[in-house]
Design an enzyme around this catalytic site. Structure first.
Site, PDB file in Angstrom:
ATOM      1  N   LYS A 142       0.795  -1.238   0.000  1.00  0.00           N
ATOM      2  CA  LYS A 142       0.000   0.000   0.000  1.00  0.00           C
ATOM      3  C   LYS A 142       0.825   1.286   0.000  1.00  0.00           C
ATOM      4  CE  LYS A 142      -4.185  -1.789   2.170  1.00  0.00           C
ATOM      5  NZ  LYS A 142      -5.232  -1.567   3.162  1.00  0.00           N
TER       6      LYS A 142
ATOM      7  N   ASP B 164     -10.065   3.113   2.200  1.00  0.00           N
ATOM      8  CA  ASP B 164     -10.192   2.393   3.481  1.00  0.00           C
ATOM      9  C   ASP B 164     -10.867   3.257   4.547  1.00  0.00           C
ATOM     10  OD1 ASP B 164      -9.006  -0.006   2.708  1.00  0.00           O
ATOM     11  OD2 ASP B 164      -6.999   0.659   3.249  1.00  0.00           O
TER      12      ASP B 164
END
Ligand code: ATR
Length: 288
Positions: A79, A115
Site C-alpha cells: 500500500k 479504506d
C-alpha cells in the site's frame, strides 16, 4: 454513493479488467465480492487475484498499465510502496500515505485510499450515526489506523486518543494531524485511563485475527459498559473483543462493513456506477 466517472472504460478486449495486488493474496475476499458486483450490474469483465512479491511490484504496475487493466486494489504489503510507481496520488491518499485503489485512465494511473471513508461510512451506518464531540479511542497506529483516523478527523470528534505498543508512532501521528482534530498519542501504559472515558473504542491492530481468535487487544475489564466497540478485523466476523464487549451491553461493529464499503467506493471509481453494496456484502458473508 456518488458516481465519480461518467463512462465505463474497458480493456482492449472489451471486458473490464480488475484485480487485487498483494502478498499473500490467496485468502482475499475481494475477487469473489467484485465479480459478484460486475455480474449484478451486467458489466462484462473480471476481477482477478494477483500474487505480487515486493520485488515484482514495479513490473506488475507496468504490466497493469500495458494490459489495459481499468483498476486494482492494493493490499498488504504494497500500500505504501506502490505510490512511487503511480502518475498521480489523490490528496486524501497522499495525506494518509497509503493507496488501496488504482484507477487507470487511458494509461494514467491515479492512486486513491478508500479504506478510511469506507470504514467511517460503515461505523456511522451500523453503530454510531453521529461521531461529533465523541471521545474516540483508537488502538494501533499503523497503516490501517492512519486511514481511519484521517477520515475520523472529518467527523468533528471531541477527542481522538491513539494508543500504540510503540508509543512514538502514536505521538508522531497525533503531531502530524493536530490541526485537523484534538488528537493525542499515548503509550499502552496510559491505555486504561483513556479507555475508561471512551465513547467509541476502535481496534486497528491485528490482535484477535484468525487464527489467533482467542487474543484480545486489551483486558476485557477495561471496556466500559454500553459504549460503541469496533474492530477492523472481519475474519472472524465477531472477534473476542466484540464478544466480550457485547456481553457488557456495548454496541459492537465488526470489520465486514468496512471491507465491503472500501470495495464499493473503489468499484464506483472504476465503473462510474453505484456499487451493489448489499449483494457484495451477502457474497462475502456466503464465502466464509
Ligand atoms: P496495518 O496496515 O494492518 O495497520 P501495520 O501498519 O503493520 O498494519 O500496523 C499494525 C498495528 O498493529 C501497529 O500499530 C502495531 O503496533 P506497533 O506499531 O507497535 O508495531 C499493532 N500491533 C500488531 N501486533 C500487535 C500486538 N501483538 N500487540 C499490540 N499491538 C500490535
Amino acid at each position: 454513493m456518488d458516481s465519480m466517472h461518467q463512462e465505463v472504460v474497458v480493456g482492449s478486449s472489451g471486458a473490464m479488467l480488475l484485480g487485487v495486488m498483494g502478498d499473500p493474496i490467496r485468502h482475499s475476499k475481494s475477487p469473489v465480492m467484485h465479480n459478484a458486483a460486475l455480474k449484478a450490474l451486467g458489466i462484462p469483465g473480471s476481477y482477478v487475484p494477483l500474487h505480487i512479491k515486493p520485488e515484482g511490484l514495479e513490473g506488475a504496475v507496468q504490466a497493469f498499465r500495458s494490459l489495459g487493466f481499468r483498476g486494482a486494489n492494493v493490499t498488504i504489503p504494497h500500500k505504501v510502496e506502490v505510490m512511487k510507481y503511480l502518475d498521480m496520488i489523490d490528496e486524501g491518499a497522499a495525506k494518509v500515505g497509503a493507496v488501496n485503489t488504482i484507477v487507470n485512465d487511458n494509461g494514467v494511473l491515479t492512486g486513491f485510499n478508500t479504506d478510511g471513508i469506507g470504514y467511517v461510512r460503515s461505523l456511522k451506518e451500523e453503530a454510531c450515526s453521529d461521531l461529533s464531540h465523541k471521545h474516540i479511542v483508537v488502538l494501533g497506529a499503523g497503516g490501517a489506523a492512519r486511514g481511519i483516523i484521517h477520515a475520523l478527523t472529518h467527523e468533528k470528534p471531541g477527542l481522538i486518543s491513539v494508543i500504540n505498543r510503540t508509543e512514538s508512532k502514536a505521538k508522531k501521528l497525533a503531531e502530524e494531524w493536530c490541526s485537523l482534530a484534538d488528537i493525542r498519542g499515548l503509550a499502552e501504559t496510559e491505555a486504561k485511563e483513556a479507555v475508561a472515558s471512551a465513547d467509541v473504542l476502535i481496534n486497528t491492530t491485528s490482535v484477535g485475527m484468525h487464527p489467533y481468535i482467542e487474543d484480545i487487544p486489551l483486558p476485557e475489564e477495561w471496556i466500559p459498559e454500553g459504549i460503541v466497540v469496533s474492530d477492523l478485523i472481519y475474519n472472524p466476523l465477531t472477534t473476542k473483543l466484540l464478544q466480550r464487549s457485547e456481553e457488557k451491553g456495548c454496541t459492537v461493529h465488526g470489520g465486514l462493513g468496512m471491507f465491503v464499503n472500501q470495495g464499493a467506493f473503489a468499484f464506483e471509481y472504476w465503473t462510474g456506477q453505484a456499487a451493489p453494496v448489499e449483494i457484495m456484502k451477502q457474497t462475502v458473508l456466503g464465502s466464509f
